[in-house]
Design a protein around this motif. Structure first.
Motif, PDB file in Angstrom:
ATOM      1  N   ILE A  49       0.820  -1.209   0.000  1.00 33.17           N
ATOM      2  CA  ILE A  49       0.000   0.000   0.000  1.00 33.17           C
ATOM      3  C   ILE A  49       0.860   1.266   0.000  1.00 33.17           C
ATOM      4  CG2 ILE A  49      -1.899  -1.157   1.193  1.00 33.17           C
ATOM      5  CD1 ILE A  49      -1.151   0.497   3.701  1.00 33.17           C
ATOM      6  N   LEU A  50       2.166   1.109   0.164  1.00 33.57           N
ATOM      7  CA  LEU A  50       3.083   2.245   0.237  1.00 33.57           C
ATOM      8  C   LEU A  50       3.673   2.556  -1.134  1.00 33.57           C
ATOM      9  CD1 LEU A  50       5.078   1.190   3.427  1.00 33.57           C
ATOM     10  CD2 LEU A  50       3.127   2.758   3.307  1.00 33.57           C
ATOM     11  N   SER A  51       4.059   3.815  -1.300  1.00 32.26           N
ATOM     12  CA  SER A  51       4.765   4.198  -2.523  1.00 32.26           C
ATOM     13  C   SER A  51       6.182   3.623  -2.470  1.00 32.26           C
ATOM     14  CB  SER A  51       4.841   5.724  -2.633  1.00 32.26           C
ATOM     15  OG  SER A  51       5.754   6.243  -1.677  1.00 32.26           O
ATOM     16  N   ARG A  78       8.992   5.161  -2.634  1.00 34.03           N
ATOM     17  CA  ARG A  78       9.826   5.978  -1.749  1.00 34.03           C
ATOM     18  C   ARG A  78       9.538   5.675  -0.280  1.00 34.03           C
ATOM     19  NH1 ARG A  78      10.749  12.436  -2.315  1.00 34.03           N
ATOM     20  NH2 ARG A  78      12.576  11.787  -3.438  1.00 34.03           N
ATOM     21  N   GLU A  79       8.256   5.543   0.048  1.00 36.05           N
ATOM     22  CA  GLU A  79       7.879   5.209   1.424  1.00 36.05           C
ATOM     23  C   GLU A  79       8.443   3.848   1.827  1.00 36.05           C
ATOM     24  OE1 GLU A  79       3.575   7.564   1.684  1.00 36.05           O
ATOM     25  OE2 GLU A  79       3.670   5.538   0.867  1.00 36.05           O
ATOM     26  N   ARG A  80       8.329   2.874   0.920  1.00 34.70           N
ATOM     27  CA  ARG A  80       8.877   1.539   1.195  1.00 34.70           C
ATOM     28  C   ARG A  80      10.388   1.598   1.402  1.00 34.70           C
ATOM     29  NH1 ARG A  80       5.340  -0.272  -2.779  1.00 34.70           N
ATOM     30  NH2 ARG A  80       7.015  -0.349  -4.312  1.00 34.70           N
ATOM     31  N   PHE A  81      11.087   2.330   0.541  1.00 35.32           N
ATOM     32  CA  PHE A  81      12.533   2.436   0.666  1.00 35.32           C
ATOM     33  C   PHE A  81      12.921   3.011   2.018  1.00 35.32           C
ATOM     34  CE2 PHE A  81      16.496   4.799   0.443  1.00 35.32           C
ATOM     35  CZ  PHE A  81      17.361   3.797   0.047  1.00 35.32           C
ATOM     36  N   ILE A  82      12.234   4.064   2.427  1.00 34.01           N
ATOM     37  CA  ILE A  82      12.559   4.703   3.705  1.00 34.01           C
ATOM     38  C   ILE A  82      12.300   3.761   4.869  1.00 34.01           C
ATOM     39  CG2 ILE A  82      11.827   6.544   5.297  1.00 34.01           C
ATOM     40  CD1 ILE A  82      11.578   8.367   2.788  1.00 34.01           C
ATOM     41  N   LEU A  83      11.132   3.127   4.903  1.00 31.60           N
ATOM     42  CA  LEU A  83      10.850   2.213   6.011  1.00 31.60           C
ATOM     43  C   LEU A  83      11.755   0.983   5.974  1.00 31.60           C
ATOM     44  CD1 LEU A  83       6.965   2.292   6.458  1.00 31.60           C
ATOM     45  CD2 LEU A  83       8.720   3.634   7.616  1.00 31.60           C
ATOM     46  N   ASP A  84      11.984   0.444   4.789  1.00 26.95           N
ATOM     47  CA  ASP A  84      12.893  -0.709   4.664  1.00 26.95           C
ATOM     48  C   ASP A  84      14.275  -0.362   5.227  1.00 26.95           C
ATOM     49  OD1 ASP A  84      10.883  -2.121   3.388  1.00 26.95           O
ATOM     50  OD2 ASP A  84      11.875  -2.173   1.431  1.00 26.95           O
ATOM     51  N   SER A  85      14.744   0.832   4.907  1.00 21.69           N
ATOM     52  CA  SER A  85      16.075   1.260   5.340  1.00 21.69           C
ATOM     53  C   SER A  85      16.132   1.510   6.838  1.00 21.69           C
ATOM     54  CB  SER A  85      16.484   2.538   4.601  1.00 21.69           C
ATOM     55  OG  SER A  85      16.527   2.314   3.217  1.00 21.69           O
ATOM     56  N   ILE A  86      15.156   2.217   7.367  1.00 15.95           N
ATOM     57  CA  ILE A  86      15.162   2.585   8.773  1.00 15.95           C
ATOM     58  C   ILE A  86      14.925   1.374   9.670  1.00 15.95           C
ATOM     59  CG2 ILE A  86      13.882   3.897  10.529  1.00 15.95           C
ATOM     60  CD1 ILE A  86      13.690   6.149   8.385  1.00 15.95           C
ATOM     61  N   TYR A  87      14.036   0.474   9.247  1.00 15.42           N
ATOM     62  CA  TYR A  87      13.729  -0.697  10.064  1.00 15.42           C
ATOM     63  C   TYR A  87      14.587  -1.916   9.727  1.00 15.42           C
ATOM     64  CZ  TYR A  87       9.802   1.915  11.882  1.00 15.42           C
ATOM     65  OH  TYR A  87       9.035   2.864  12.498  1.00 15.42           O
ATOM     66  N   GLY A  88      15.569  -1.744   8.857  1.00 16.03           N
ATOM     67  CA  GLY A  88      16.529  -2.800   8.585  1.00 16.03           C
ATOM     68  C   GLY A  88      15.956  -4.013   7.885  1.00 16.03           C
ATOM     69  N   VAL A  89      14.944  -3.801   7.060  1.00 13.38           N
ATOM     70  CA  VAL A  89      14.302  -4.929   6.372  1.00 13.38           C
ATOM     71  C   VAL A  89      15.292  -5.669   5.483  1.00 13.38           C
ATOM     72  CG1 VAL A  89      12.478  -5.548   4.730  1.00 13.38           C
ATOM     73  CG2 VAL A  89      12.030  -3.850   6.513  1.00 13.38           C
ATOM     74  N   LYS A  94       4.175   9.582   7.454  1.00 14.22           N
ATOM     75  CA  LYS A  94       3.037   9.353   6.558  1.00 14.22           C
ATOM     76  C   LYS A  94       2.883   7.860   6.264  1.00 14.22           C
ATOM     77  CE  LYS A  94       1.291  10.385   1.946  1.00 14.22           C
ATOM     78  NZ  LYS A  94       1.626  10.921   0.624  1.00 14.22           N
ATOM     79  N   ALA A  95       3.993   7.197   5.979  1.00 14.88           N
ATOM     80  CA  ALA A  95       3.962   5.767   5.674  1.00 14.88           C
ATOM     81  C   ALA A  95       3.506   4.964   6.888  1.00 14.88           C
ATOM     82  CB  ALA A  95       5.340   5.305   5.214  1.00 14.88           C
ATOM     83  N   GLU A  96       3.998   5.337   8.062  1.00 15.96           N
ATOM     84  CA  GLU A  96       3.594   4.632   9.280  1.00 15.96           C
ATOM     85  C   GLU A  96       2.104   4.826   9.570  1.00 15.96           C
ATOM     86  OE1 GLU A  96       7.906   4.738  11.580  1.00 15.96           O
ATOM     87  OE2 GLU A  96       6.480   6.356  11.931  1.00 15.96           O
ATOM     88  N   ARG A  97       1.599   6.031   9.298  1.00 13.58           N
ATOM     89  CA  ARG A  97       0.151   6.275   9.469  1.00 13.58           C
ATOM     90  C   ARG A  97      -0.657   5.424   8.504  1.00 13.58           C
ATOM     91  NH1 ARG A  97       1.819  11.660  10.064  1.00 13.58           N
ATOM     92  NH2 ARG A  97       1.309  12.096   7.901  1.00 13.58           N
ATOM     93  N   LYS A  98      -0.196   5.301   7.259  1.00 14.32           N
ATOM     94  CA  LYS A  98      -0.890   4.464   6.275  1.00 14.32           C
ATOM     95  C   LYS A  98      -0.963   3.015   6.745  1.00 14.32           C
ATOM     96  CE  LYS A  98      -0.141   5.797   1.599  1.00 14.32           C
ATOM     97  NZ  LYS A  98       0.816   5.915   0.475  1.00 14.32           N
ATOM     98  N   LEU A  99       0.159   2.524   7.252  1.00 10.28           N
ATOM     99  CA  LEU A  99       0.195   1.139   7.738  1.00 10.28           C
ATOM    100  C   LEU A  99      -0.716   0.964   8.947  1.00 10.28           C
ATOM    101  CD1 LEU A  99       4.016   0.364   7.453  1.00 10.28           C
ATOM    102  CD2 LEU A  99       2.185  -0.514   5.990  1.00 10.28           C
ATOM    103  N   GLY A 100      -0.673   1.927   9.846  1.00 13.48           N
ATOM    104  CA  GLY A 100      -1.532   1.859  11.031  1.00 13.48           C
ATOM    105  C   GLY A 100      -3.001   1.880  10.668  1.00 13.48           C
ATOM    106  N   LYS A 101      -3.357   2.732   9.724  1.00 13.00           N
ATOM    107  CA  LYS A 101      -4.750   2.815   9.273  1.00 13.00           C
ATOM    108  C   LYS A 101      -5.195   1.489   8.663  1.00 13.00           C
ATOM    109  CE  LYS A 101      -7.768   5.485   6.267  1.00 13.00           C
ATOM    110  NZ  LYS A 101      -7.876   6.553   5.269  1.00 13.00           N
ATOM    111  N   LYS A 102      -4.334   0.899   7.851  1.00 11.21           N
ATOM    112  CA  LYS A 102      -4.657  -0.384   7.232  1.00 11.21           C
ATOM    113  C   LYS A 102      -4.816  -1.482   8.284  1.00 11.21           C
ATOM    114  CE  LYS A 102      -5.338  -3.039   3.681  1.00 11.21           C
ATOM    115  NZ  LYS A 102      -6.558  -2.917   2.894  1.00 11.21           N
ATOM    116  N   LEU A 103      -3.947  -1.495   9.281  1.00 10.07           N
ATOM    117  CA  LEU A 103      -4.065  -2.475  10.358  1.00 10.07           C
ATOM    118  C   LEU A 103      -5.391  -2.329  11.104  1.00 10.07           C
ATOM    119  CD1 LEU A 103      -0.492  -2.611  11.924  1.00 10.07           C
ATOM    120  CD2 LEU A 103      -1.743  -4.499  10.877  1.00 10.07           C
ATOM    121  N   LEU A 104      -5.789  -1.086  11.357  1.00  3.96           N
ATOM    122  CA  LEU A 104      -7.071  -0.845  12.030  1.00  3.96           C
ATOM    123  C   LEU A 104      -8.237  -1.321  11.171  1.00  3.96           C
ATOM    124  CD1 LEU A 104      -6.526   2.648  13.688  1.00  3.96           C
ATOM    125  CD2 LEU A 104      -6.763   0.432  14.823  1.00  3.96           C
TER     126      LEU A 104
END
Length: 78
Positions: free
Chosen positions: A19-21, A23-34, A61-71
Motif C-alpha cells: 500500500i506504500l509508494s 519511496r515510502e517503502r525504501f525509507i521504512l525498509d532502510s530505517i527498520y533494517g528490512v 506518513k507511511a507509518e500512518r498508512k500502515l496503522g490505518k490499514k491495520l485498524l
C-alpha cells in the motif's frame, strides 16, 4: 523491541507494504533494517538527496498508512 517482536513486525510489514509508494517503502525498509542494514534518517536523506526533515515526514506518513490499514483489518475481524 526484542527479536520475536521484530520478526512479527517484519511479517506484518511484508504483507502490508504494497500500500506504500516506492519511496515510502525504501525509507521504512532502510530505517527498520528490512534488508538487513539499519540506516538512520541522515543516511537515508543523503541517498535520496532530500532533507532529514523530509525523510521524517515521509516516514510518519507511511507509518500512518500502515496503522490505518491495520485498524481496517482489525475492524473486519471483530
Amino acid at each position: 523491541m526484542d527479536e520475536t517482536e521484530y520478526k512479527s513486525f517484519l511479517y506484518i510489514y511484508s504483507h502490508l507494504k504494497d500500500i506504500l509508494s516506492e519511496r515510502e517503502r525504501f525509507i521504512l525498509d532502510s530505517i527498520y533494517g528490512v534488508s538487513g542494514e539499519f540506516l538512520n534518517d541522515t543516511q537515508v536523506a543523503k541517498i535520496l538527496n532530500i532533507s532529514n526533515s523530509r525523510v521524517g515526514q515521509i516516514r510518519r506518513k507511511a507509518e500512518r498508512k500502515l496503522g490505518k490499514k491495520l485498524l481496517e483489518l482489525y475492524d473486519e475481524v471483530i
